[in-house]
Enzyme design. Structure first.
Site, PDB file in Angstrom:
ATOM      1  N   ASP A 195       0.863  -1.176   0.000  1.00 21.32           N
ATOM      2  CA  ASP A 195       0.000   0.000   0.000  1.00 21.32           C
ATOM      3  C   ASP A 195       0.905   1.233   0.000  1.00 21.32           C
ATOM      4  OD1 ASP A 195      -1.650   2.133   0.644  1.00 21.32           O
ATOM      5  OD2 ASP A 195      -2.783   1.016   2.148  1.00 21.32           O
ATOM      6  N   GLY A 226      -9.424   5.090  -6.085  1.00 19.03           N
ATOM      7  CA  GLY A 226      -8.154   4.379  -6.229  1.00 19.03           C
ATOM      8  C   GLY A 226      -7.074   4.881  -5.291  1.00 19.03           C
ATOM      9  N   VAL A 227      -5.882   4.999  -5.829  1.00 20.77           N
ATOM     10  CA  VAL A 227      -4.735   5.379  -5.016  1.00 20.77           C
ATOM     11  C   VAL A 227      -4.880   6.840  -4.542  1.00 20.77           C
ATOM     12  CG1 VAL A 227      -3.188   6.087  -6.887  1.00 20.77           C
ATOM     13  CG2 VAL A 227      -2.248   5.001  -4.893  1.00 20.77           C
ATOM     14  N   ASP A 228      -5.491   7.676  -5.337  1.00 17.19           N
ATOM     15  CA  ASP A 228      -5.731   9.083  -4.996  1.00 17.19           C
ATOM     16  C   ASP A 228      -6.591   9.178  -3.727  1.00 17.19           C
ATOM     17  OD1 ASP A 228      -5.802  11.827  -5.255  1.00 17.19           O
ATOM     18  OD2 ASP A 228      -7.044  11.868  -7.072  1.00 17.19           O
ATOM     19  N   SER A 246      -1.945   5.185 -14.103  1.00 13.16           N
ATOM     20  CA  SER A 246      -2.903   5.004 -15.222  1.00 13.16           C
ATOM     21  C   SER A 246      -3.454   3.587 -15.394  1.00 13.16           C
ATOM     22  CB  SER A 246      -2.292   5.448 -16.575  1.00 13.16           C
ATOM     23  OG  SER A 246      -2.288   6.855 -16.693  1.00 13.16           O
ATOM     24  N   THR A 247      -3.022   2.625 -14.588  1.00 16.60           N
ATOM     25  CA  THR A 247      -3.451   1.241 -14.847  1.00 16.60           C
ATOM     26  C   THR A 247      -4.692   0.827 -14.048  1.00 16.60           C
ATOM     27  OG1 THR A 247      -1.929   0.320 -13.201  1.00 16.60           O
ATOM     28  CG2 THR A 247      -1.117   0.497 -15.461  1.00 16.60           C
ATOM     29  N   GLY A 248      -5.334   1.799 -13.375  1.00 10.00           N
ATOM     30  CA  GLY A 248      -6.589   1.511 -12.675  1.00 10.00           C
ATOM     31  C   GLY A 248      -7.736   2.123 -13.454  1.00 10.00           C
TER      32      GLY A 248
HETATM   33  N1  AR6 Z   1      -1.324   1.593  -3.024  1.00 13.42           N
HETATM   34  C1  AR6 Z   1      -0.751   1.254  -4.204  1.00 13.42           C
HETATM   35  N2  AR6 Z   1      -1.446   1.095  -5.354  1.00 13.42           N
HETATM   36  C2  AR6 Z   1      -2.787   1.283  -5.297  1.00 13.42           C
HETATM   37  C3  AR6 Z   1      -3.468   1.650  -4.109  1.00 13.42           C
HETATM   38  C4  AR6 Z   1      -2.675   1.809  -2.935  1.00 13.42           C
HETATM   39  N3  AR6 Z   1      -3.223   2.150  -1.771  1.00 13.42           N
HETATM   40  N4  AR6 Z   1      -4.786   1.756  -4.408  1.00 13.42           N
HETATM   41  C5  AR6 Z   1      -4.927   1.479  -5.726  1.00 13.42           C
HETATM   42  N5  AR6 Z   1      -3.731   1.175  -6.266  1.00 13.42           N
HETATM   43  P1  AR6 Z   1      -5.901   4.305 -10.011  1.00 13.42           P
HETATM   44  P2  AR6 Z   1      -5.240   5.778 -12.488  1.00 13.42           P
HETATM   45  C6  AR6 Z   1      -3.378   0.813  -7.646  1.00 13.42           C
HETATM   46  O1  AR6 Z   1      -7.261   4.030 -10.501  1.00 13.42           O
HETATM   47  O2  AR6 Z   1      -5.511   4.583 -13.317  1.00 13.42           O
HETATM   48  C7  AR6 Z   1      -8.489   8.311  -9.420  1.00 13.42           C
HETATM   49  O3  AR6 Z   1      -9.866   8.416  -9.152  1.00 13.42           O
HETATM   50  C8  AR6 Z   1      -4.469   0.275  -8.533  1.00 13.42           C
HETATM   51  O4  AR6 Z   1      -4.660  -1.108  -8.290  1.00 13.42           O
HETATM   52  O5  AR6 Z   1      -5.727   4.717  -8.584  1.00 13.42           O
HETATM   53  O6  AR6 Z   1      -4.003   6.589 -12.777  1.00 13.42           O
HETATM   54  C9  AR6 Z   1      -7.840   9.660  -9.727  1.00 13.42           C
HETATM   55  O7  AR6 Z   1      -8.462  10.704  -9.041  1.00 13.42           O
HETATM   56  C10 AR6 Z   1      -3.879   0.527  -9.928  1.00 13.42           C
HETATM   57  O8  AR6 Z   1      -3.000  -0.528 -10.295  1.00 13.42           O
HETATM   58  O9  AR6 Z   1      -5.168   5.477 -10.906  1.00 13.42           O
HETATM   59  C11 AR6 Z   1      -8.042   9.779 -11.203  1.00 13.42           C
HETATM   60  O10 AR6 Z   1      -9.309  10.289 -11.541  1.00 13.42           O
HETATM   61  C12 AR6 Z   1      -3.038   1.791  -9.737  1.00 13.42           C
HETATM   62  O11 AR6 Z   1      -2.960   1.992  -8.312  1.00 13.42           O
HETATM   63  C13 AR6 Z   1      -7.932   8.355 -11.691  1.00 13.42           C
HETATM   64  O12 AR6 Z   1      -8.316   7.545 -10.601  1.00 13.42           O
HETATM   65  C14 AR6 Z   1      -3.609   3.020 -10.384  1.00 13.42           C
HETATM   66  O13 AR6 Z   1      -5.027   3.005 -10.300  1.00 13.42           O
HETATM   67  C15 AR6 Z   1      -6.516   7.993 -12.074  1.00 13.42           C
HETATM   68  O14 AR6 Z   1      -6.500   6.702 -12.614  1.00 13.42           O
END
Ligand code: AR6
Length: 173
Positions: free
Chosen positions: A16, A38-40, A123-125
């Site tokens: 995490d 997601g991570v944000d 970008s992979t979520g």
């Molecule tokens: N620690 C590490 N990785 C994580 C965590 C964590 N706590 N939580 C999720 N991931 P995403 P994006 C992984 O969707 O695709 C947001 O709403 C997750 O499994 O967080 O760049 C922003 O506000 C995935 O592999 O980011 C934007 O609107 C990776 O983090 C949008 O999502 C990225 O997934 C950005 O989308």
């Protein structure tokens, strides 16, 4: 998994990102910088509401760029917010924007004298970039930067799932 790039260390771990004790952690944000899922969402929850207050003063961030804030309640002193591209099929300009998100995050870290940082897989979520395509771009960009800038001592990719970790390990191999 851990490899040396010159005198720097590149690490791949499952975990995490909000728990990392690196000088900065990188947030996969959106252009508004006002939080999200997601991570944000996880980073804003862990850092506390002051993070959003600071983000509100920044006026957003372009795709492929990065900005820095304090880390508030996080172990990391700083958060570097970057905006990756939304994936709409393989194409060179999308790949360049993903590269740019990693490179600009590293440049912002370097400008602040930060020596270690942790990245999620940008970008992979929600943004739909296939992990198998994104992992080589992420690794190549970081390795190139570390070769040129050994003052960044450690970059840790923190992959959320075992499958994500495996894809990065395969790409690094
Ligand atoms: N620690 C590490 N990785 C994580 C965590 C964590 N706590 N939580 C999720 N991931 P995403 P994006 C992984 O969707 O695709 C947001 O709403 C997750 O499994 O967080 O760049 C922003 O506000 C995935 O592999 O980011 C934007 O609107 C990776 O983090 C949008 O999502 C990225 O997934 C950005 O989308």
């Amino acid at each position: 998994m851990e490899v040396k790039i010159g005198s720097s260390v590149l690490e791949l771990v499952q975990g995490d990102i909000t728990e990392q004790d690196t000088g900065a952690i990188v947030n996969a944000a959106n252009r508004a910088l006002l939080g999200g899922g997601g991570v944000d969402g996880a980073i804003h929850r862990a850092a506390g509401p002051e993070l959003l207050d600071e983000c509100r003063t920044l006026g957003g961030c372009d795709t492929g760029d990065a900005v820095i804030t304090r880390g508030y309640k996080l172990k990391a002193r700083y958060v570097i917010h970057t905006v990756g591209p939304v994936y709409r099929g393989a194409n060179p300009s999308t790949e360049r924007l993903l590269e740019s998100a990693y490179r600009r995050s590293l440049e912002v870290a370097r400008a602040k004298g930060i020596r270690s940082l942790a990245f999620p897989s940008i970008s992979t979520g929600a943004y739909g970039y296939p992990l198998e395509e994104a992992a080589p771009v992420a690794l190549r960009t970081v390795i190139k930067f570390l070769r040129a800038h050994p003052e960044i001592e450690r970059v840790r990719f923190v992959l959320y799932s075992p499958a994500d970790l495996r894809a990065f390990e395969k790409a690094l191999g």
